[in-house]
Design a protein around this motif. Structure first.
Motif, PDB file in Angstrom:
ATOM      1  N   VAL A 131     -49.360  30.291 -17.742  1.00 28.31           N
ATOM      2  CA  VAL A 131     -48.349  31.297 -17.387  1.00 28.31           C
ATOM      3  C   VAL A 131     -47.216  31.227 -18.404  1.00 28.31           C
ATOM      4  CG1 VAL A 131     -48.828  31.001 -14.913  1.00 28.31           C
ATOM      5  CG2 VAL A 131     -46.878  29.817 -15.932  1.00 28.31           C
ATOM      6  N   GLU A 132     -46.495  32.301 -18.519  1.00 30.39           N
ATOM      7  CA  GLU A 132     -45.256  32.329 -19.306  1.00 30.39           C
ATOM      8  C   GLU A 132     -44.231  33.132 -18.499  1.00 30.39           C
ATOM      9  OE1 GLU A 132     -45.235  30.545 -22.105  1.00 30.39           O
ATOM     10  OE2 GLU A 132     -47.414  30.468 -22.447  1.00 30.39           O
ATOM     11  N   VAL A 133     -42.987  32.673 -18.541  1.00 30.33           N
ATOM     12  CA  VAL A 133     -41.896  33.449 -17.942  1.00 30.33           C
ATOM     13  C   VAL A 133     -40.844  33.621 -19.017  1.00 30.33           C
ATOM     14  CG1 VAL A 133     -40.189  33.642 -16.104  1.00 30.33           C
ATOM     15  CG2 VAL A 133     -42.280  32.326 -15.722  1.00 30.33           C
ATOM     16  N   LEU A 134     -40.441  34.865 -19.251  1.00 34.58           N
ATOM     17  CA  LEU A 134     -39.421  35.113 -20.269  1.00 34.58           C
ATOM     18  C   LEU A 134     -38.191  35.712 -19.632  1.00 34.58           C
ATOM     19  CD1 LEU A 134     -42.245  35.885 -22.479  1.00 34.58           C
ATOM     20  CD2 LEU A 134     -40.285  34.721 -23.499  1.00 34.58           C
ATOM     21  N   GLY A 135     -37.043  35.210 -20.058  1.00 36.86           N
ATOM     22  CA  GLY A 135     -35.789  35.810 -19.617  1.00 36.86           C
ATOM     23  C   GLY A 135     -35.084  35.103 -18.471  1.00 36.86           C
ATOM     24  N   VAL A 136     -35.443  33.879 -18.146  1.00 36.00           N
ATOM     25  CA  VAL A 136     -34.746  33.151 -17.080  1.00 36.00           C
ATOM     26  C   VAL A 136     -34.425  31.734 -17.546  1.00 36.00           C
ATOM     27  CG1 VAL A 136     -34.808  32.334 -14.686  1.00 36.00           C
ATOM     28  CG2 VAL A 136     -36.104  34.375 -15.328  1.00 36.00           C
ATOM     29  N   ASP A 137     -33.130  31.367 -17.432  1.00 32.92           N
ATOM     30  CA  ASP A 137     -32.747  30.006 -17.785  1.00 32.92           C
ATOM     31  C   ASP A 137     -32.197  29.354 -16.522  1.00 32.92           C
ATOM     32  OD1 ASP A 137     -32.017  27.682 -18.980  1.00 32.92           O
ATOM     33  OD2 ASP A 137     -30.210  28.476 -19.920  1.00 32.92           O
ATOM     34  N   ASP A 138     -33.080  28.984 -15.620  1.00 31.60           N
ATOM     35  CA  ASP A 138     -32.662  28.425 -14.335  1.00 31.60           C
ATOM     36  C   ASP A 138     -33.596  27.261 -14.037  1.00 31.60           C
ATOM     37  OD1 ASP A 138     -32.508  27.875 -11.573  1.00 31.60           O
ATOM     38  OD2 ASP A 138     -31.967  29.945 -11.092  1.00 31.60           O
ATOM     39  N   PRO A 139     -33.024  26.076 -13.787  1.00 29.70           N
ATOM     40  CA  PRO A 139     -33.890  24.901 -13.562  1.00 29.70           C
ATOM     41  C   PRO A 139     -34.848  25.080 -12.385  1.00 29.70           C
ATOM     42  CG  PRO A 139     -31.572  24.398 -13.082  1.00 29.70           C
ATOM     43  CD  PRO A 139     -31.598  25.735 -13.738  1.00 29.70           C
ATOM     44  N   ASP A 140     -34.477  25.949 -11.420  1.00 33.37           N
ATOM     45  CA  ASP A 140     -35.392  26.161 -10.297  1.00 33.37           C
ATOM     46  C   ASP A 140     -36.667  26.864 -10.742  1.00 33.37           C
ATOM     47  OD1 ASP A 140     -33.592  24.869  -8.750  1.00 33.37           O
ATOM     48  OD2 ASP A 140     -32.891  26.643  -7.652  1.00 33.37           O
ATOM     49  N   LEU A 141     -36.576  27.629 -11.842  1.00 37.34           N
ATOM     50  CA  LEU A 141     -37.800  28.231 -12.386  1.00 37.34           C
ATOM     51  C   LEU A 141     -38.693  27.136 -12.976  1.00 37.34           C
ATOM     52  CD1 LEU A 141     -39.638  30.560 -13.318  1.00 37.34           C
ATOM     53  CD2 LEU A 141     -38.226  30.702 -15.387  1.00 37.34           C
ATOM     54  N   ASP A 142     -38.081  26.138 -13.600  1.00 36.17           N
ATOM     55  CA  ASP A 142     -38.876  25.030 -14.140  1.00 36.17           C
ATOM     56  C   ASP A 142     -39.672  24.386 -13.009  1.00 36.17           C
ATOM     57  OD1 ASP A 142     -36.713  25.732 -15.792  1.00 36.17           O
ATOM     58  OD2 ASP A 142     -36.756  23.822 -16.857  1.00 36.17           O
ATOM     59  N   VAL A 143     -38.999  24.248 -11.847  1.00 34.79           N
ATOM     60  CA  VAL A 143     -39.665  23.653 -10.685  1.00 34.79           C
ATOM     61  C   VAL A 143     -40.850  24.529 -10.271  1.00 34.79           C
ATOM     62  CG1 VAL A 143     -39.386  22.979  -8.263  1.00 34.79           C
ATOM     63  CG2 VAL A 143     -37.527  22.567  -9.901  1.00 34.79           C
ATOM     64  N   GLU A 144     -40.617  25.843 -10.224  1.00 36.63           N
ATOM     65  CA  GLU A 144     -41.691  26.775  -9.830  1.00 36.63           C
ATOM     66  C   GLU A 144     -42.894  26.647 -10.756  1.00 36.63           C
ATOM     67  OE1 GLU A 144     -40.839  31.014  -8.876  1.00 36.63           O
ATOM     68  OE2 GLU A 144     -42.206  31.491 -10.517  1.00 36.63           O
ATOM     69  N   VAL A 145     -42.620  26.605 -12.055  1.00 41.03           N
ATOM     70  CA  VAL A 145     -43.701  26.586 -13.042  1.00 41.03           C
ATOM     71  C   VAL A 145     -44.482  25.262 -12.980  1.00 41.03           C
ATOM     72  CG1 VAL A 145     -44.157  26.558 -15.530  1.00 41.03           C
ATOM     73  CG2 VAL A 145     -42.642  28.290 -14.566  1.00 41.03           C
ATOM     74  N   VAL A 146     -43.753  24.152 -12.901  1.00 41.06           N
ATOM     75  CA  VAL A 146     -44.425  22.853 -12.830  1.00 41.06           C
ATOM     76  C   VAL A 146     -45.232  22.760 -11.536  1.00 41.06           C
ATOM     77  CG1 VAL A 146     -44.111  20.348 -12.743  1.00 41.06           C
ATOM     78  CG2 VAL A 146     -42.647  21.726 -14.234  1.00 41.06           C
ATOM     79  N   ALA A 147     -44.623  23.217 -10.442  1.00 37.51           N
ATOM     80  CA  ALA A 147     -45.300  23.129  -9.140  1.00 37.51           C
ATOM     81  C   ALA A 147     -46.563  23.987  -9.127  1.00 37.51           C
ATOM     82  CB  ALA A 147     -44.349  23.558  -8.025  1.00 37.51           C
ATOM     83  N   LEU A 148     -46.512  25.122  -9.826  1.00 36.73           N
ATOM     84  CA  LEU A 148     -47.696  25.990  -9.869  1.00 36.73           C
ATOM     85  C   LEU A 148     -48.851  25.292 -10.593  1.00 36.73           C
ATOM     86  CD1 LEU A 148     -49.152  28.663  -9.417  1.00 36.73           C
ATOM     87  CD2 LEU A 148     -47.952  29.600 -11.411  1.00 36.73           C
ATOM     88  N   ALA A 149     -48.548  24.671 -11.733  1.00 39.67           N
ATOM     89  CA  ALA A 149     -49.595  23.952 -12.474  1.00 39.67           C
ATOM     90  C   ALA A 149     -50.186  22.855 -11.586  1.00 39.67           C
ATOM     91  CB  ALA A 149     -49.012  23.351 -13.749  1.00 39.67           C
ATOM     92  N   TRP A 150     -49.300  22.142 -10.899  1.00 39.45           N
ATOM     93  CA  TRP A 150     -49.737  21.066 -10.003  1.00 39.45           C
ATOM     94  C   TRP A 150     -50.628  21.616  -8.890  1.00 39.45           C
ATOM     95  CZ3 TRP A 150     -49.822  15.905  -9.724  1.00 39.45           C
ATOM     96  CH2 TRP A 150     -50.034  15.322  -8.475  1.00 39.45           C
TER      97      TRP A 150
END
Ligand code: AMP
Length: 436
Positions: A131-150
């Motif tokens: 996945v890629e997400v462009l245009g958001v600099d929010d640590p909660d998005l990092d959580v979403e992305v890592v959690a999705l991979a997991w």
């Protein structure tokens, strides 16, 4: 006409054929990934396998993937082209080209090519999903992305997975840290192999994930990034770790985890399998990056993403003994003892009604056709002899071990057949069933 080759052609070194049943398992994996990404609000994109060489050069010429492993060639019109060595650059190029509204949350699946030394789990052509997400600099998005991979790895049934997390800090932090790592390794230059000395000159951070066992104790004493993070990036990182704990994703901090691209900053992560060979145990990884959109001609845009290696995930599933979803299999196998018309018409009729049916071409005895029926994995055989043909019926015979347990052999009227086969179909398991 060219003469036939003296030896049969074989697939190129490092490029493998994916045959059944592995191909079925791969498709099931892609479907599970697509479903998980869809549930998190990601939409699919597909981008070309070939791009201008420059698109990938923007990933950083100091990385092996770009400097040594790319398949590139000059097109007839003189353009320098390359087969993609990963999926992020193409997706960001497409983002810049089409300027979609922000944030852009997409998933992508496809083949990548790297001219590496092939071994089990490392090929020259392999599949990734990401996945890629462009245009958001929010640590909660990092959580979403890592959690999705997991979550994807958990959904497919892997249990022996470790999530490693680190933060590379911002560019200035990273630059200061790179200098510290460079001078640390300069002092022990004599203990480095020729290749490692070359890495030290080009991209010192990469030495931190050098795989040679003799270097491990040296790496263990290398400086850690935590001492170089600015307050801002340290608090971003803290928020990411807090978030992972809140959503119940277990992680291990890996203070020396660095990833290849020059544009990675802040959160970086990797997922490894304990079930496969250590040299190839990375199932996937990702992180936050910036400047890539800018380098590709767009506006500065924050990005974050991950890629999972499909071939590796399949190896890990096999190593953990996870059965996994395969093709659902045939509902019926038609055995026609009357010349073939009945098999032709009946298979067509069943397929049109949404059932999975197959048959044997070329006829054959009852015994031989039944052998094929058994091997096909179908739930039942539908036998049509002269008698059945006259009475407008078929004989339904359950095939042992294929899911029609408890059903006795009996005759069914042709008109009632579709309904009866549907009733035999086991309800399809839903993702998450059986997990508590
Ligand atoms: P990377 O961009 O190198 O971090 O790759 C992401 C994931 O793709 C890795 O964690 C692997 O699972 C997979 N991968 C990378 N290179 C290969 C390869 N040569 N063969 C098979 N899988 C690979």
């Amino acid at each position: 006409m060219t003469a036939a080759p003296s030896e049969p052609f074989r697939a190129l070194t490092g490029m493998r054929d994916v045959l059944p049943p592995e191909a079925g398992r791969r498709r099931a994996l892609l479907a599970q990934f697509a479903a998980a990404a869809g549930r998190a609000g990601y939409a699919e994109v597909a981008v070309p396998v070939l791009e201008e060489l420059g698109v990938f050069e923007r990933l950083g010429e100091a990385t092996d993937v770009v400097s040594k492993e790319m398949y590139h060639f000059t097109d007839q019109d003189g353009t320098e082209l390359a087969l993609r060595p990963e999926l992020t650059a193409g997706v960001v190029r497409a983002f810049v080209q089409h300027a979609p509204t922000l944030p852009w949350k997409v998933w992508v699946a496809g083949t990548a090519f790297r001219r590496e030394r092939p071994q089990r789990g490392r090929y020259r052509m392999f599949d990734q999903v990401g996945v890629e997400v462009l245009g958001v600099d929010d640590p909660d998005l990092d959580v979403e992305v890592v959690a999705l991979a997991w979550q994807v790895l958990a959904d497919v049934g892997l249990r022996d997975v470790t999530l490693l997390v680190n933060s590379l800090g911002d560019h200035e932090d990273r630059a200061r840290y790179t200098e510290a790592v460079r001078s640390y390794f300069e002092e022990v230059r004599g203990r480095l192999s020729e290749g490692e000395q070359d890495t030290l000159d080009r991209n010192p951070l990469r030495l931190l994930d050098a795989k040679r066992p003799e270097l491990a104790p040296v790496i263990a004493r290398a400086p850690e990034l935590s001492a170089y993070r600015s307050d801002e990036s340290a608090s971003h990182y803290e928020r990411v770790l807090t978030g992972l704990r809140a959503v119940g994703v277990p992680y291990t901090e890996a203070p020396r985890l660095v990833r290849g691209l020059d544009y990675y900053r802040r959160t970086t992560f990797e997922l490894t399998s304990g079930a496969i060979d250590a040299a190839q145990n990375a199932l996937g990884g990702g992180g936050r990056y910036d400047r890539l959109a800018e380098e590709l001609g767009g506006r500065p845009t924050d990005g974050i993403g991950f890629a999972l290696g499909v071939d590796r995930v399949l190896l890990a599933l096999e190593a953990e003994g996870v059965e996994g979803d395969t093709d659902p299999g045939l509902d019926a196998f038609v055995v026609d003892l009357t010349g073939g018309e009945a098999a032709r018409d009946l298979t067509h009729e069943l397929r049109a009604a949404g059932l999975a049916a197959d048959r044997r071409f070329g006829g054959g005895s009852m015994r031989s056709q039944m052998k094929h029926a058994d091997r096909s994995g179908a739930a039942v055989a539908l036998i049509v002899g002269e008698d059945e043909l006259q009475s407008g019926e078929v004989t339904l015979r359950p095939l042992r071990g294929h899911g029609a347990d408890g059903v006795e052999q009996h005759r069914v009227r042709r008109k009632a057949l579709v309904a009866e086969l549907r009733a035999l179909q086991a309800p399809a398991p839903r993702p998450g069933d059986g997990e508590h």
